[in-house]
Design a protein around this motif. Structure first.
Motif, PDB file in Angstrom:
ATOM      1  N   ASP A 153       7.674 -18.121  20.070  1.00 14.81           N
ATOM      2  CA  ASP A 153       7.446 -17.207  21.194  1.00 14.81           C
ATOM      3  C   ASP A 153       6.295 -16.252  20.904  1.00 14.81           C
ATOM      4  OD1 ASP A 153       9.391 -18.200  22.828  1.00 14.81           O
ATOM      5  OD2 ASP A 153      10.955 -16.921  21.989  1.00 14.81           O
ATOM      6  N   ARG A 154       5.597 -16.460  19.816  1.00 11.39           N
ATOM      7  CA  ARG A 154       4.488 -15.566  19.463  1.00 11.39           C
ATOM      8  C   ARG A 154       3.430 -15.616  20.561  1.00 11.39           C
ATOM      9  NH1 ARG A 154       3.481 -15.668  12.946  1.00 11.39           N
ATOM     10  NH2 ARG A 154       5.617 -15.167  12.363  1.00 11.39           N
ATOM     11  N   PRO A 155       2.894 -14.456  20.916  1.00 13.05           N
ATOM     12  CA  PRO A 155       2.045 -14.340  22.109  1.00 13.05           C
ATOM     13  C   PRO A 155       0.893 -15.335  22.170  1.00 13.05           C
ATOM     14  CG  PRO A 155       2.574 -12.180  21.251  1.00 13.05           C
ATOM     15  CD  PRO A 155       3.100 -13.173  20.249  1.00 13.05           C
ATOM     16  N   VAL A 156       0.201 -15.550  21.093  1.00  8.44           N
ATOM     17  CA  VAL A 156      -0.967 -16.429  21.125  1.00  8.44           C
ATOM     18  C   VAL A 156      -0.556 -17.881  20.898  1.00  8.44           C
ATOM     19  CG1 VAL A 156      -3.167 -16.970  20.044  1.00  8.44           C
ATOM     20  CG2 VAL A 156      -2.512 -14.576  20.419  1.00  8.44           C
ATOM     21  N   LEU A 157       0.237 -18.094  19.905  1.00  6.44           N
ATOM     22  CA  LEU A 157       0.593 -19.463  19.533  1.00  6.44           C
ATOM     23  C   LEU A 157       1.327 -20.213  20.640  1.00  6.44           C
ATOM     24  CD1 LEU A 157       1.723 -19.172  15.790  1.00  6.44           C
ATOM     25  CD2 LEU A 157      -0.341 -20.248  16.705  1.00  6.44           C
ATOM     26  N   LYS A 158       2.160 -19.485  21.382  1.00  2.00           N
ATOM     27  CA  LYS A 158       2.977 -20.181  22.378  1.00  2.00           C
ATOM     28  C   LYS A 158       2.134 -20.785  23.504  1.00  2.00           C
ATOM     29  CE  LYS A 158       3.960 -16.298  25.456  1.00  2.00           C
ATOM     30  NZ  LYS A 158       4.998 -15.454  26.044  1.00  2.00           N
ATOM     31  N   ASN A 159       0.884 -20.327  23.644  1.00  2.00           N
ATOM     32  CA  ASN A 159       0.018 -20.858  24.698  1.00  2.00           C
ATOM     33  C   ASN A 159      -0.824 -22.042  24.232  1.00  2.00           C
ATOM     34  OD1 ASN A 159       0.907 -18.877  26.459  1.00  2.00           O
ATOM     35  ND2 ASN A 159      -0.666 -17.434  25.820  1.00  2.00           N
ATOM     36  N   ALA A 160      -0.682 -22.411  22.969  1.00  6.37           N
ATOM     37  CA  ALA A 160      -1.477 -23.519  22.442  1.00  6.37           C
ATOM     38  C   ALA A 160      -0.753 -24.840  22.651  1.00  6.37           C
ATOM     39  CB  ALA A 160      -1.751 -23.298  20.961  1.00  6.37           C
ATOM     40  N   GLU A 161      -1.547 -25.893  22.694  1.00  6.95           N
ATOM     41  CA  GLU A 161      -0.984 -27.233  22.917  1.00  6.95           C
ATOM     42  C   GLU A 161      -1.765 -28.239  22.079  1.00  6.95           C
ATOM     43  OE1 GLU A 161       0.384 -29.743  26.825  1.00  6.95           O
ATOM     44  OE2 GLU A 161      -1.669 -28.990  26.807  1.00  6.95           O
ATOM     45  N   LEU A 162      -1.055 -29.109  21.443  1.00  3.70           N
ATOM     46  CA  LEU A 162      -1.667 -30.178  20.661  1.00  3.70           C
ATOM     47  C   LEU A 162      -1.596 -31.476  21.456  1.00  3.70           C
ATOM     48  CD1 LEU A 162      -0.012 -29.381  17.200  1.00  3.70           C
ATOM     49  CD2 LEU A 162      -2.324 -28.741  17.964  1.00  3.70           C
ATOM     50  N   VAL A 163      -2.686 -32.245  21.396  1.00  4.36           N
ATOM     51  CA  VAL A 163      -2.743 -33.486  22.174  1.00  4.36           C
ATOM     52  C   VAL A 163      -3.315 -34.605  21.315  1.00  4.36           C
ATOM     53  CG1 VAL A 163      -3.455 -34.533  24.354  1.00  4.36           C
ATOM     54  CG2 VAL A 163      -3.337 -32.051  24.176  1.00  4.36           C
ATOM     55  N   GLY A 164      -2.743 -35.771  21.445  1.00  7.04           N
ATOM     56  CA  GLY A 164      -3.287 -36.963  20.804  1.00  7.04           C
ATOM     57  C   GLY A 164      -3.241 -38.127  21.774  1.00  7.04           C
ATOM     58  N   ARG A 165      -4.298 -38.907  21.762  1.00  4.32           N
ATOM     59  CA  ARG A 165      -4.317 -40.046  22.689  1.00  4.32           C
ATOM     60  C   ARG A 165      -5.058 -41.226  22.051  1.00  4.32           C
ATOM     61  NH1 ARG A 165      -6.837 -38.769  28.252  1.00  4.32           N
ATOM     62  NH2 ARG A 165      -8.833 -38.989  27.205  1.00  4.32           N
ATOM     63  N   TYR A 166      -4.520 -42.396  22.259  1.00  7.84           N
ATOM     64  CA  TYR A 166      -5.227 -43.619  21.896  1.00  7.84           C
ATOM     65  C   TYR A 166      -5.463 -44.390  23.179  1.00  7.84           C
ATOM     66  CZ  TYR A 166      -6.461 -48.147  20.019  1.00  7.84           C
ATOM     67  OH  TYR A 166      -7.134 -49.314  19.752  1.00  7.84           O
ATOM     68  N   SER A 167      -6.704 -44.796  23.389  1.00 11.42           N
ATOM     69  CA  SER A 167      -7.000 -45.592  24.577  1.00 11.42           C
ATOM     70  C   SER A 167      -7.851 -46.789  24.195  1.00 11.42           C
ATOM     71  CB  SER A 167      -7.704 -44.751  25.644  1.00 11.42           C
ATOM     72  OG  SER A 167      -8.890 -44.177  25.147  1.00 11.42           O
ATOM     73  N   ASP A 168      -7.743 -47.815  25.010  1.00 16.67           N
ATOM     74  CA  ASP A 168      -8.348 -49.090  24.639  1.00 16.67           C
ATOM     75  C   ASP A 168      -8.817 -49.804  25.897  1.00 16.67           C
ATOM     76  OD1 ASP A 168      -7.945 -51.236  22.030  1.00 16.67           O
ATOM     77  OD2 ASP A 168      -8.362 -52.065  24.020  1.00 16.67           O
ATOM     78  N   LEU A 169     -10.026 -50.337  25.833  1.00 15.71           N
ATOM     79  CA  LEU A 169     -10.543 -51.158  26.928  1.00 15.71           C
ATOM     80  C   LEU A 169     -11.095 -52.455  26.346  1.00 15.71           C
ATOM     81  CD1 LEU A 169     -11.477 -51.675  29.856  1.00 15.71           C
ATOM     82  CD2 LEU A 169     -13.599 -50.440  29.293  1.00 15.71           C
ATOM     83  N   ASP A 170     -10.566 -53.542  26.833  1.00 14.85           N
ATOM     84  CA  ASP A 170     -11.054 -54.862  26.428  1.00 14.85           C
ATOM     85  C   ASP A 170     -11.552 -55.595  27.663  1.00 14.85           C
ATOM     86  OD1 ASP A 170     -10.506 -54.705  23.693  1.00 14.85           O
ATOM     87  OD2 ASP A 170      -8.387 -55.171  24.038  1.00 14.85           O
ATOM     88  N   VAL A 171     -12.685 -56.259  27.511  1.00 14.06           N
ATOM     89  CA  VAL A 171     -13.234 -57.048  28.614  1.00 14.06           C
ATOM     90  C   VAL A 171     -13.627 -58.403  28.038  1.00 14.06           C
ATOM     91  CG1 VAL A 171     -14.922 -57.181  30.473  1.00 14.06           C
ATOM     92  CG2 VAL A 171     -14.163 -54.944  29.637  1.00 14.06           C
TER      93      VAL A 171
END
Lengths: 461, 99
Positions: free
Chosen positions: A385-403
């Protein structure tokens, strides 16, 4: 027996103490048994003085009381005036309140209501990819207009205004449709609308919603996920408590080949204002929510795509069948936002001019596209609930395109495997600052791997 | 032939659309979300708001918009997110009683 007169003047006490008291009282008044006349006068004079002093003191008290009474009367008068003023103000406030209430009611009853919303983004892009420079990005401004007529119809439209690399401004109509609310479970949509195929293009692409600064591989420009459509659509939702189902079924002009400067580059899955053939595209999506925080969807699109050629080029053009299907899922509970989506498309062989200067049309081989991503986002508010930390967000994504198939399509799409890691800071629910690193591994055989760092500010309103 | 069938299908679809538009809109659909809603509807709206709005984006504060804005905005989201009409009305009532 002695007389009363004798008793009052010549007391002979029966009891010693009573006799002393009676004697003292008479002495106090100067009346003594058998007292002389001058002594009586003195006593009378003394009594008169005492009485006069008493009367004088009483007169002073009356004056004070009169003054106090007058002061109280003045205060009462002031209070009366204040009460009258307060009543007057209260009546004015009541009239204003009633007018405001009538205005609110009138506003609520107005048949036409409108709302301006939208979003904007800007950022910085740093890359080591050959042929590209680090750059500030002016970003885009996307105003969204909504005009509603009662609970019957809604017109909605989004424009995208973007500063281009030449110093000019590009304007695009992202969508413009009239929605008829025919029933609680059915809405009819006509015009240009965002494609309901999958979840990213229709729901997640705005910068303040997309958890990362870029689109997944295959879901942006040159990708295979349909972006928009021009046509008609029936859509809605039905609740089978606790399961909810939403659906969309549309018919439209469909995709077409991207034929720039005489060269066949790819397919464009955009909503075109006019069709280039008689065949229409049909597509849709069904989404099921077995739980309120879990949605699973399935989509499809089928159409025919015609070949193209410049004037004077020999040979015929023909059309190829384009078929697309996709699945998507979203888990959104608490601090978690987990999503995955897959789009698979196939374009059958057809005849078309391949490139500028060609003498005749040629067969375009069958081509397959496969694009997918899996993304996990977690808000630190789930941990602290810390004021600054609670507004942070971690994101990870793997994406792939094959043609796989026609080399021009492969070159244009630039198939790749991409890892993206990001950190977001939510200044407000609709205002986000993002930083993300993308590791791009191109598999087209021509492009080198690249690392990109993007900063982005996104604001929805 | 396929093209002809498709044209015919389009015409049928358009005719159905016109018929549907011509029909009276269900009374329930015409009900405006009112400030004088019953507490049960507000409670249903609060639940639907918390369950649906966060499916794609962060939940917005009801105080972000006024009544008219919420009216229109929720109608937009009803279409975009495939919300049943009665659920959208519950959400409107909740938001308009909470802003």
């Amino acid at each position: 027996m002695k007389s009363h007169r004798e008793t009052s003047t010549e007391i002979e006490p029966k009891e010693p103490c009573v006799g002393r008291f009676a004697l003292s009282w008479q002495e106090g008044l100067g009346v003594r048994p058998k007292a002389k006349l001058p002594t009586v006068f003195a006593a009378a004079l003394l009594t008169s003085i005492i009485a006069l002093a008493s009367v004088t003191g009483h007169a002073q008290t009356v004056d004070e009381l009169r003054q106090r009474l007058e002061a109280i009367e003045q205060q009462m008068q002031q209070l009366k005036e204040q009460v009258a003023e307060a009543e007057r103000k209260a009546q004015q406030a009541e009239r204003k309140s009633a007018n405001a209430a009538r205005q609110v009611e009138a506003d609520n009853d107005r048949p036409v209501k409108w709302h301006l919303s939208g979003y904007a983004q800007t950022g910085v892009e740093i890359t080591d990819e050959a042929g590209r420079d680090d750059t500030f990005i002016a970003g885009t401004f996307n105003p969204v207009f909504h005009f509603q007529y009662k609970d019957i119809a809604l017109f909605e439209s989004e424009l995208e205004l973007a500063a281009n690399s030449d110093g000019g401004t590009d304007v695009e109509l992202e969508y413009a449709s009239i929605d008829l609310l025919l029933h609680d479970n059915l809405t009819f949509v006509a015009g240009k609308f965002l494609s309901p195929v999958g979840q990213f293009q229709e729901r997640l692409h705005p910068a303040w919603i997309n958890r990362l600064p870029d689109a997944p591989a295959g879901f942006g420009h040159g990708g295979v996920a349909p972006r928009s459509e021009v046509g008609i659509m029936a859509r809605g939702g039905v609740a089978f408590d606790p399961v909810t189902v939403n659906y969309a079924l549309f018919g439209g002009n469909g995709p077409r080949v991207e034929f720039d400067d005489g060269e066949l580059e790819g397919i464009e899955l955009e909503g075109f204002g006019l069709d280039d053939n008689q065949n229409k595209a049909v597509g849709g999506r069904i989404g099921v929510l077995p739980l309120s925080y879990l949605e699973i969807g399935a989509s499809f699109l089928t159409s025919k795509i015609d070949g193209d050629k410049e004037d004077g080029v020999a040979g015929d053009v023909s059309s190829g069948r384009f078929t697309l299907w996709g699945v998507d899922a979203a888990y959104t509970r608490g601090a978690w936002d987990v999503r995955a989506e897959l789009v698979s498309a196939n374009l059958g062989s057809f005849f078309s001019q391949h490139e500028s200067g060609a003498a005749s049309t040629e067969a375009v081989p069958e081509t397959d596209w496969l694009a997918w991503y899996a993304q996990v986002a977690y808000k630190l508010s789930g941990l602290t609930d810390r004021p600054v930390l609670k507004n942070a967000e971690l994101v990870g994504r793997y994406s792939d395109l094959d043609v796989d198939g026609f080399e021009h399509f492969i070159e244009h799409a630039r198939p790749e495997h991409r890892w993206t890691l990001g950190l977001n800071y939510w200044f407000a629910p609709t205002l986000v600052g993002k930083v993300a690193v993308s590791l791009r591994d191109f598999s087209d055989g021509q492009s080198d791997d690249a690392t990109e760092v993007r900063f982005q500010l996104g604001y929805g309103f | 032939m396929l093209t002809l069938r498709f044209r015919a299908s389009l015409l049928v679809a358009l005719a159905g659309m016109l018929l549907a538009v011509a029909l009276p809109v269900p009374a329930q659909a015409q009900q405006e979300a009112s400030k004088r809603a019953d507490p049960a509807q507000i409670a249903r709206g609060a639940k639907a708001w918390s369950e649906n709005c966060g499916r794609c984006h962060n939940i917005r504060d009801p105080r972000d918009l006024n009544d008219e804005d919420w009216d229109v905005s929720v109608t937009h989201m009803r279409v975009r997110a495939g919300l049943p009409g009665n659920v959208a009305r519950d959400i409107k009532v909740f938001l308009k009683n909470s802003n």
